[in-house]
Write a protein that holds these residues in place. Structure first.
Motif, PDB file in Angstrom:
ATOM      1  N   VAL A  53      33.947  44.598  23.546  1.00 66.95           N
ATOM      2  CA  VAL A  53      34.941  43.659  23.016  1.00 66.95           C
ATOM      3  C   VAL A  53      34.408  42.984  21.758  1.00 66.95           C
ATOM      4  O   VAL A  53      33.194  42.974  21.499  1.00 66.95           O
ATOM      5  N   TYR A  54      35.336  42.443  20.987  1.00 65.27           N
ATOM      6  CA  TYR A  54      35.010  41.528  19.890  1.00 65.27           C
ATOM      7  C   TYR A  54      35.389  40.127  20.346  1.00 65.27           C
ATOM      8  O   TYR A  54      36.440  39.933  20.971  1.00 65.27           O
ATOM      9  N   LEU A  55      34.558  39.146  20.043  1.00 69.55           N
ATOM     10  CA  LEU A  55      34.860  37.752  20.352  1.00 69.55           C
ATOM     11  C   LEU A  55      35.294  37.051  19.068  1.00 69.55           C
ATOM     12  O   LEU A  55      34.527  36.980  18.101  1.00 69.55           O
ATOM     13  N   LEU A  56      36.530  36.543  19.060  1.00 67.87           N
ATOM     14  CA  LEU A  56      37.090  35.894  17.877  1.00 67.87           C
ATOM     15  C   LEU A  56      36.920  34.380  17.980  1.00 67.87           C
ATOM     16  O   LEU A  56      37.218  33.777  19.034  1.00 67.87           O
ATOM     17  N   ASN A  57      36.453  33.769  16.884  1.00 70.43           N
ATOM     18  CA  ASN A  57      36.281  32.320  16.833  1.00 70.43           C
ATOM     19  C   ASN A  57      36.783  31.796  15.493  1.00 70.43           C
ATOM     20  O   ASN A  57      36.427  32.327  14.426  1.00 70.43           O
ATOM     21  N   GLY A  58      37.630  30.770  15.547  1.00 70.67           N
ATOM     22  CA  GLY A  58      38.130  30.163  14.320  1.00 70.67           C
ATOM     23  C   GLY A  58      39.517  29.586  14.511  1.00 70.67           C
ATOM     24  O   GLY A  58      40.047  29.540  15.625  1.00 70.67           O
ATOM     25  N   LYS A  59      40.085  29.145  13.407  1.00 70.48           N
ATOM     26  CA  LYS A  59      41.417  28.546  13.425  1.00 70.48           C
ATOM     27  C   LYS A  59      42.307  29.207  12.379  1.00 70.48           C
ATOM     28  O   LYS A  59      41.840  29.617  11.309  1.00 70.48           O
ATOM     29  N   LYS A  60      43.596  29.287  12.694  1.00 68.24           N
ATOM     30  CA  LYS A  60      44.602  29.776  11.763  1.00 68.24           C
ATOM     31  C   LYS A  60      45.723  28.749  11.694  1.00 68.24           C
ATOM     32  O   LYS A  60      45.951  27.999  12.650  1.00 68.24           O
ATOM     33  N   ARG A  61      46.432  28.715  10.561  1.00 70.17           N
ATOM     34  CA  ARG A  61      47.530  27.758  10.454  1.00 70.17           C
ATOM     35  C   ARG A  61      48.707  28.343   9.689  1.00 70.17           C
ATOM     36  O   ARG A  61      48.593  29.409   9.079  1.00 70.17           O
ATOM     37  N   TYR A  62      49.828  27.623   9.723  1.00 70.30           N
ATOM     38  CA  TYR A  62      51.090  28.054   9.114  1.00 70.30           C
ATOM     39  C   TYR A  62      51.529  29.419   9.648  1.00 70.30           C
ATOM     40  O   TYR A  62      51.919  30.304   8.894  1.00 70.30           O
ATOM     41  N   ILE A  63      51.463  29.559  10.964  1.00 68.67           N
ATOM     42  CA  ILE A  63      51.835  30.818  11.608  1.00 68.67           C
ATOM     43  C   ILE A  63      53.257  30.698  12.155  1.00 68.67           C
ATOM     44  O   ILE A  63      53.523  29.883  13.045  1.00 68.67           O
ATOM     45  N   VAL A  64      54.163  31.511  11.615  1.00 68.37           N
ATOM     46  CA  VAL A  64      55.546  31.499  12.078  1.00 68.37           C
ATOM     47  C   VAL A  64      55.610  32.059  13.502  1.00 68.37           C
ATOM     48  O   VAL A  64      54.978  33.055  13.817  1.00 68.37           O
ATOM     49  N   SER A  65      56.374  31.381  14.347  1.00 73.33           N
ATOM     50  CA  SER A  65      56.540  31.735  15.756  1.00 73.33           C
ATOM     51  C   SER A  65      55.264  31.543  16.570  1.00 73.33           C
ATOM     52  O   SER A  65      55.052  32.225  17.580  1.00 73.33           O
ATOM     53  N   ALA A  66      54.435  30.585  16.135  1.00 76.88           N
ATOM     54  CA  ALA A  66      53.247  30.260  16.918  1.00 76.88           C
ATOM     55  C   ALA A  66      53.653  29.839  18.323  1.00 76.88           C
ATOM     56  O   ALA A  66      54.508  28.979  18.502  1.00 76.88           O
ATOM     57  N   GLY A  67      53.083  30.473  19.319  1.00 76.87           N
ATOM     58  CA  GLY A  67      53.358  30.129  20.706  1.00 76.87           C
ATOM     59  C   GLY A  67      54.478  30.918  21.345  1.00 76.87           C
ATOM     60  O   GLY A  67      54.485  31.074  22.562  1.00 76.87           O
ATOM     61  N   VAL A  68      55.424  31.408  20.562  1.00 75.92           N
ATOM     62  CA  VAL A  68      56.524  32.174  21.155  1.00 75.92           C
ATOM     63  C   VAL A  68      56.322  33.671  20.964  1.00 75.92           C
ATOM     64  O   VAL A  68      56.942  34.476  21.666  1.00 75.92           O
ATOM     65  N   ALA A  69      55.497  34.059  20.022  1.00 79.71           N
ATOM     66  CA  ALA A  69      55.223  35.477  19.809  1.00 79.71           C
ATOM     67  C   ALA A  69      54.371  36.026  20.954  1.00 79.71           C
ATOM     68  O   ALA A  69      53.566  35.309  21.555  1.00 79.71           O
TER      69      ALA A  69
END
Length: 508
Positions: A148-164
């Motif tokens: 696996v790859y372990l992803l760490n960080g933050k993203k912003r201005y994501i359309v449909s965040a939480g519903v996608a």
């Protein structure tokens, strides 16, 4: 339905356009209701998925409609009559489509493309607190640990965040300066909703997002299995840019739809709004604004569907997609302002959609690539793709008139080069283009010599003060004869010229 059916569309695409526009008209009342209530219209997306419209650009062998980029744009234009759902359709329901088609394994295509065709929502995840237009500066890391790859960080201005359900995420997998220089430091991942450590940090309040979500995401050791890595490690930049060209084309269809919707409101309004005893559409200032709005929607749709057609032919649409995005997105803002002005105070209220379209159209001047970023791409792509068209036209002095005119033929090349011959060429160019330097290519049109021999002569002339050189990172780029060099090449009378009406005897 305000749209031209273009002659290059297939019968299947034409029938699809009629069908999807009729379907959207049925949904528009529910869209308006959801905007007033500020609720995510799940039912709209369920109906879209049932009809399979999100499969417009998905090949038939993977459960789609197989209508190509043209079909995807037709659907995007139709759904964008509803600004919120249209945005989700473009940025999210189709999120990752081209990336998966072009870079996914056969297993990944069979796994994800049918889900897109059935209406599953996805999201494009690029922007970060410190990385926006400079997407190469992404800081989110992806560390390989076993399978696996372990992803760490933050993203912003994501359309449909939480519903996608599906997130197309780009993260940094190398800190090697050489990898960064060659844009081999990013990797693309498909992250599923519900993955451990993956959460929504906040939902943003943004103009034009009354009934859809935009938010920030947090990744804390989010495990992504190898079968959800798209392409190869280090191939993320190529995957991202390939997807952006397609996304920008769809955004063009979206903004064209908004411009059409502005016309649908401004024209009937002006026909019915009476001031000074007559409908306001009779005032020439309003007629001019409407004429500009018509021109913009006609041009924007031509740009959009021409670009989509080239995509379907397999052409590189980097230049066309960015040109169209700049024109369409800026045109949508201008058309919005014109529509608001035509409608006056009513154009500023939420009871008509024109002010809402103004808000979302401004967003698209930033989302999917800022106007500045697109212009950078346009300039760089044009320098490559239009190189032949942009070559300097060689100019020579007309024997009778003594003025510079375009040359009809190429000069006969000398097989050797010396200071005297090169200086005379530079002096002759001074007569034809007094304010310009000659490029290496310009000079080599006269001499069949190696670059090292040309450099040697130019440097010798520079040392004597006979030429001025301009250097770039590759070496000598431009050259021009100095005042002393011009005198060395020819006497002053050689350069003199006066119009026929001038009395030379009175000119000192």
């Amino acid at each position: 339905m305000m749209m031209d059916i273009y002659p290059w569309w297939t019968d299947e695409q034409k029938a699809f356009a009629e069908d999807v526009h009729a379907f959207v008209r049925e949904l528009m009342p529910r869209d308006a209701e959801s905007r007033w209530k500020r609720e995510f219209p799940w039912d709209i997306f369920e109906k879209i998925g049932e009809r399979g419209y999100t499969g417009a650009g998905v090949p038939k062998e993977y459960g789609g409609l197989g209508l190509g980029a043209t079909g995807a744009c037709i659907a995007a234009e139709a759904f964008s009559r509803m600004p919120g759902p249209g945005r989700v359709f473009i940025g999210n329901m189709l999120g990752g489509l081209r990336q998966i088609i072009e870079f996914g394994s056969e297993e990944q295509k069979k796994r994800f493309l049918p889900r897109i065709a059935r209406g599953e929502m996805g999201a494009i995840v690029i922007t970060e607190p410190v990385a926006g237009t400079d997407a190469a500066a992404i800081e989110m890391t992806a560390r390989r640990e076993g399978d696996v790859y372990l992803l760490n960080g933050k993203k912003r201005y994501i359309v449909s965040a939480g519903v996608a359900q599906r997130y197309m995420v780009y993260a940094r997998t190398s800190d090697n300066p050489e990898d960064r220089k060659r844009y081999r430091h990013l990797t693309a991942f498909v992250v599923e909703k519900g993955s451990p450590g993956f959460s929504v940090e906040k939902i943003n309040e943004i103009i034009g997002f009354e009934n859809i979500q935009n938010g920030a995401l947090d990744f804390k050791d989010v495990p992504v299995p190898m079968d959800q890595v798209l392409g190869e490690e280090g191939q993320g930049w190529s995957i991202m840019t390939a997807g952006l060209n397609f996304e920008r084309t769809l955004i063009c269809a979206q903004t064209a739809a908004w411009m059409g919707e502005l016309l649908r409101n401004a024209v009937p309004y002006a026909e019915r709004r009476v001031q000074f005893g007559r409908p306001t559409i009779s005032f020439v200032n309003n007629q001019f604004k409407i004429a500009d709005m018509v021109s913009r929607v006609k041009i924007s749709r031509l740009l959009t569907y021409y670009t989509a057609y080239l995509w379907d032919l397999g052409w590189d649409i980097t230049l066309e997609s960015n040109v169209a995005k700049v024109y369409n997105c800026e045109g949508a803002v201008a058309a919005s302002l014109d529509a608001i002005q035509v409608m006056g105070g009513d154009g500023l209220t939420p009871f008509y959609p024109v002010s809402a379209i103004y808000g979302v159209s401004k967003v698209e001047n930033i989302a999917g690539g800022t106007m500045e970023a697109c212009r950078m791409v346009i300039q760089r792509a044009a320098m490559k793709q239009m190189a032949e068209d942009l070559k300097m036209c060689r100019r020579v002095i007309h024997e009778e008139l003594g003025v510079p005119v375009p040359a009809a033929t190429e000069p006969e090349k000398a097989r050797s080069i010396d200071e005297e011959g090169l200086l005379q060429i530079l002096a002759e160019d001074y007569r034809a283009n007094p304010g310009l330097h000659m490029s290496r290519e310009d000079i080599k049109a006269y001499f069949d010599v190696e670059d090292k021999d040309l450099d040697r002569v130019l440097v010798d002339l520079e040392a004597k003060g006979h030429v001025r050189l301009v250097r770039d990172k590759k070496g000598i780029a431009l050259a021009k004869a100095s005042y002393e060099g011009l005198g060395k090449a020819f006497p002053l009378d050689y350069y003199k010229w006066f119009p026929s009406w001038i009395d030379e005897g009175r000119v000192f």
